[in-house]
Enzyme design. Sequence first.
Site, PDB file in Angstrom:
ATOM      1  N   GLY A  91       1.323  -1.207   0.111  1.00 18.77           N
ATOM      2  CA  GLY A  91      -0.332   0.015   0.281  1.00 18.77           C
ATOM      3  C   GLY A  91       0.662   1.856   0.270  1.00 18.77           C
ATOM      4  CD  GLN A  92       6.781   2.804   1.038  1.00 18.28           C
ATOM      5  OE1 GLN A  92       6.848   1.398   1.123  1.00 18.28           O
ATOM      6  NE2 GLN A  92       7.841   3.913   1.080  1.00 18.28           N
ATOM      7  CG  HIS A  98       5.234   8.040   5.037  1.00 22.48           C
ATOM      8  ND1 HIS A  98       5.696   7.543   3.893  1.00 22.48           N
ATOM      9  CD2 HIS A  98       4.037   7.421   4.372  1.00 22.48           C
ATOM     10  CE1 HIS A  98       5.062   6.872   2.907  1.00 22.48           C
ATOM     11  NE2 HIS A  98       3.512   7.197   3.075  1.00 22.48           N
ATOM     12  CG  LEU A  99       4.783   5.430  12.417  1.00 20.03           C
ATOM     13  CD1 LEU A  99       4.186   4.805  12.526  1.00 20.03           C
ATOM     14  CD2 LEU A  99       5.466   5.893  13.424  1.00 20.03           C
TER      15      LEU A  99
HETATM   16  P1  5GP Z   1       1.409   5.617   2.007  1.00 22.37           P
HETATM   17  O1  5GP Z   1       0.341   4.967   1.113  1.00 22.37           O
HETATM   18  O2  5GP Z   1       2.603   6.810   0.516  1.00 22.37           O
HETATM   19  O3  5GP Z   1       1.937   5.099   2.955  1.00 22.37           O
HETATM   20  O4  5GP Z   1       0.879   7.213   2.342  1.00 22.37           O
HETATM   21  C1  5GP Z   1       1.185   7.842   1.843  1.00 22.37           C
HETATM   22  C2  5GP Z   1       0.024   9.272   1.920  1.00 22.37           C
HETATM   23  O5  5GP Z   1       0.266  10.504   1.736  1.00 22.37           O
HETATM   24  C3  5GP Z   1      -1.569   8.917   1.812  1.00 22.37           C
HETATM   25  O6  5GP Z   1      -2.091   9.186   2.781  1.00 22.37           O
HETATM   26  C4  5GP Z   1      -2.005  10.902   1.202  1.00 22.37           C
HETATM   27  O7  5GP Z   1      -2.953  10.575   1.443  1.00 22.37           O
HETATM   28  C5  5GP Z   1      -1.132  10.976   1.649  1.00 22.37           C
HETATM   29  N1  5GP Z   1      -0.336  12.351   0.563  1.00 22.37           N
HETATM   30  C6  5GP Z   1      -0.204  12.192  -0.847  1.00 22.37           C
HETATM   31  N2  5GP Z   1       0.346  13.424  -1.235  1.00 22.37           N
HETATM   32  C7  5GP Z   1       0.112  14.365  -0.514  1.00 22.37           C
HETATM   33  C8  5GP Z   1       0.882  15.889  -0.368  1.00 22.37           C
HETATM   34  O8  5GP Z   1       0.764  16.482  -0.992  1.00 22.37           O
HETATM   35  N3  5GP Z   1       0.553  16.068   0.580  1.00 22.37           N
HETATM   36  C9  5GP Z   1       0.495  15.517   2.200  1.00 22.37           C
HETATM   37  N4  5GP Z   1       0.169  16.371   3.126  1.00 22.37           N
HETATM   38  N5  5GP Z   1      -0.584  14.538   2.379  1.00 22.37           N
HETATM   39  C10 5GP Z   1      -0.131  14.024   1.125  1.00 22.37           C
END
Ligand code: 5GP
Length: 104
Positions: A91-92, A98-99
């Site tokens: 899901g990344q 990031h946590l």
């Molecule tokens: P992952 O799925 O990679 O663990 O989580 C990435 C997270 O980053 C997602 O929950 C998504 O909503 C968030 N995200 C993506 N783009 C941005 C952004 O431009 N700003 C912020 N604050 N969060 C973001």
Amino acid sequence: MDDCLFCKIIAKEIPSDIVYEGSQAVGFKDINPKAKHHILIVPRRHIESILTMVEDDQQLMGHLIWDAKKIAEELGLEGYQLKFHVGRRGGQEIDHVHLHLLSA
Ligand code: 5GP
Ligand code: ZN
């Protein structure tokens, strides 16, 4: 990393709602929150993923949990979830580790 979204957020080249600035990590609100409180705790140093994490990254990764605890205390949370998404199949979506801190 020049083309990394989270590196740009940490450098304040892209705006975000920063709630915590520590020596090793930054906390900001997720742009698409999946809970009432949804904070991302991101190391200042670019580490791509737990998939590519090396032994020397251990201390920094542990620090993220400590920072999450501090943020949760600041918010007055009594219970919460801490999550890492690891790799696309985990899901990344963003390749800067990031946590996720999530709480009702
Ligand atoms: P992952 O799925 O990679 O663990 O989580 C990435 C997270 O980053 C997602 O929950 C998504 O909503 C968030 N995200 C993506 N783009 C941005 C952004 O431009 N700003 C912020 N604050 N969060 C973001
Ligand atoms: Zn980065």
